[in-house]
Design an enzyme around this catalytic site. Sequence first.
Site, PDB file in Angstrom:
ATOM      1  N   ASN A   6       0.669  -1.333  -0.068  1.00  9.49           N
ATOM      2  CA  ASN A   6      -0.076   0.213   0.094  1.00  9.49           C
ATOM      3  C   ASN A   6       0.820   1.332   0.073  1.00  9.49           C
ATOM      4  O   ASN A   6       1.413   1.529   1.034  1.00  9.49           O
ATOM      5  CB  ASN A   6      -0.966  -0.038   1.302  1.00  9.49           C
ATOM      6  CG  ASN A   6      -1.608   1.157   1.364  1.00  9.49           C
ATOM      7  OD1 ASN A   6      -1.775   2.066   0.566  1.00  9.49           O
ATOM      8  ND2 ASN A   6      -2.287   1.370   2.353  1.00  9.49           N
ATOM      9  N   LYS A   8       0.202   4.234  -0.434  1.00 12.29           N
ATOM     10  CA  LYS A   8      -0.378   5.285   0.378  1.00 12.29           C
ATOM     11  C   LYS A   8      -0.088   6.480  -0.793  1.00 12.29           C
ATOM     12  O   LYS A   8      -0.194   6.346  -1.854  1.00 12.29           O
ATOM     13  CB  LYS A   8       0.052   5.603   1.665  1.00 12.29           C
ATOM     14  CG  LYS A   8      -0.263   4.481   2.677  1.00 12.29           C
ATOM     15  CD  LYS A   8      -0.217   4.452   4.285  1.00 12.29           C
ATOM     16  CE  LYS A   8      -0.324   3.183   4.832  1.00 12.29           C
ATOM     17  NZ  LYS A   8      -0.396   3.599   6.176  1.00 12.29           N
ATOM     18  N   HIS A  90      -9.791   1.417   4.949  1.00 11.80           N
ATOM     19  CA  HIS A  90      -8.384   1.325   5.598  1.00 11.80           C
ATOM     20  C   HIS A  90      -8.846   2.310   6.774  1.00 11.80           C
ATOM     21  O   HIS A  90      -9.446   3.664   6.426  1.00 11.80           O
ATOM     22  CB  HIS A  90      -7.429   1.911   4.560  1.00 11.80           C
ATOM     23  CG  HIS A  90      -6.056   2.041   5.230  1.00 11.80           C
ATOM     24  ND1 HIS A  90      -5.726   3.162   5.881  1.00 11.80           N
ATOM     25  CD2 HIS A  90      -5.070   1.345   4.991  1.00 11.80           C
ATOM     26  CE1 HIS A  90      -4.322   2.729   6.475  1.00 11.80           C
ATOM     27  NE2 HIS A  90      -4.209   1.701   5.596  1.00 11.80           N
ATOM     28  N   GLU A  92      -7.062   5.049   7.657  1.00 11.12           N
ATOM     29  CA  GLU A  92      -6.904   6.300   7.086  1.00 11.12           C
ATOM     30  C   GLU A  92      -8.095   6.852   6.368  1.00 11.12           C
ATOM     31  O   GLU A  92      -8.371   8.193   6.137  1.00 11.12           O
ATOM     32  CB  GLU A  92      -5.593   6.421   6.577  1.00 11.12           C
ATOM     33  CG  GLU A  92      -4.433   6.361   7.197  1.00 11.12           C
ATOM     34  CD  GLU A  92      -3.254   5.784   6.427  1.00 11.12           C
ATOM     35  OE1 GLU A  92      -2.989   5.785   5.387  1.00 11.12           O
ATOM     36  OE2 GLU A  92      -2.312   5.349   7.527  1.00 11.12           O
ATOM     37  N   GLU A 160      -5.389  -4.773  10.826  1.00  9.79           N
ATOM     38  CA  GLU A 160      -4.559  -3.640  10.916  1.00  9.79           C
ATOM     39  C   GLU A 160      -4.808  -2.932  12.410  1.00  9.79           C
ATOM     40  O   GLU A 160      -5.758  -1.782  12.205  1.00  9.79           O
ATOM     41  CB  GLU A 160      -4.727  -2.636   9.576  1.00  9.79           C
ATOM     42  CG  GLU A 160      -4.199  -3.380   8.575  1.00  9.79           C
ATOM     43  CD  GLU A 160      -3.691  -2.144   7.551  1.00  9.79           C
ATOM     44  OE1 GLU A 160      -2.700  -2.533   6.988  1.00  9.79           O
ATOM     45  OE2 GLU A 160      -4.492  -1.200   7.302  1.00  9.79           O
ATOM     46  N   GLY A 166       2.309   2.728  10.852  1.00  7.38           N
ATOM     47  CA  GLY A 166       3.074   3.786  10.701  1.00  7.38           C
ATOM     48  C   GLY A 166       4.193   3.995  11.709  1.00  7.38           C
ATOM     49  O   GLY A 166       4.715   4.993  11.704  1.00  7.38           O
ATOM     50  N   SER A 208       3.062  -1.708  10.338  1.00  7.31           N
ATOM     51  CA  SER A 208       4.548  -1.689  10.745  1.00  7.31           C
ATOM     52  C   SER A 208       5.343  -3.121  10.424  1.00  7.31           C
ATOM     53  O   SER A 208       6.072  -3.404  11.192  1.00  7.31           O
ATOM     54  CB  SER A 208       5.113  -1.037  12.226  1.00  7.31           C
ATOM     55  OG  SER A 208       4.345  -0.017  12.398  1.00  7.31           O
TER      56      SER A 208
HETATM   57  P1  PGA Z   1       2.711   0.650   7.667  1.00  7.30           P
HETATM   58  O1  PGA Z   1       1.072   0.903   6.969  1.00  7.30           O
HETATM   59  O2  PGA Z   1       3.216  -0.406   7.115  1.00  7.30           O
HETATM   60  O3  PGA Z   1       3.248   1.984   7.398  1.00  7.30           O
HETATM   61  O4  PGA Z   1       2.100   0.671   9.325  1.00  7.30           O
HETATM   62  C1  PGA Z   1       0.168  -0.294   6.907  1.00  7.30           C
HETATM   63  C2  PGA Z   1      -1.081   0.028   6.426  1.00  7.30           C
HETATM   64  O5  PGA Z   1      -1.646   1.270   6.852  1.00  7.30           O
HETATM   65  O6  PGA Z   1      -1.593  -0.516   5.669  1.00  7.30           O
END
Ligand code: PGA
Length: 246
Positions: A6, A8, A90, A92, A160, A166, A208
């Site tokens: 992803n 983003k 997601h 976000e 998640e 993050g 992460s």
């Molecule tokens: P991250 O994000 O690996 O940066 O923690 C995972 C995600 O939000 O899909």
Amino acid sequence: MLIVGNWKAYVESGKTAQALVASAKKLTGLGHDIVLAPSAPYLGLLAVGNKAKVAYSAQDISDSTGGAHTGETTGAQLRDLGVSYTILGHSERRACGETDEVVLSKTKHALAQGLTPIICIGEKERDADAHYLAYLRGQIAHIFAPLSQQERMQLVLAYEPIWAIGKTEDEAITPQDLREMILYIRKALGEYLPGRAPESVKILYGGSVEEGNAKMLADATGIDGFLVGHASADAKAFTGIVKAIS
Ligand code: PGA
């Protein structure tokens, strides 16, 4: 395993996007399914005419079908480009106000277009009274209950936990906690799927995932793959993850 990158909004240049794809293509011989989820403009650049073993995912789709919806990208448009998956719900997006109802509506649009939905679920934090388990169950119920058995089997779930997104590998979930969560999620799926069917639903972990923790999270936790965020926008880091579990 199914490894979804992803990106983003980390990637903001076509050149970088193409370099990431070139690097991901080198990983296709390692026995995993590699799926890249660039932002919508780069899907247009990368997914059209794609003949590689790398597949593409959208990061989101519109809640609407075609017509007077300025700024929206529909499931049909993505399907037309050759996109195979879409991430939905997601955290976000949920933080921008996306409700379970909207995630369900998008899930139905995705399925109608033959896109495989990757539905993100996960608690904001963990409380001593384990209310977060009921919260997760609720997220699963909202999506699974209204769908047919056949539709339920087409979903990919991405667990998640928001508190682990993050950060760094040291702050990600532990293998033991992940194993327990995956068991819990499969048990919850048993309310909507008969017999051993919940075992066939793919469940990814995201939050992460980095080179240093990928193998221990993959081993003996019952997951079917990863949804990788920040590390997927870095060719070396993404390669490190895929190699670590190969
Ligand atoms: P991250 O994000 O690996 O940066 O923690 C995972 C995600 O939000 O899909």
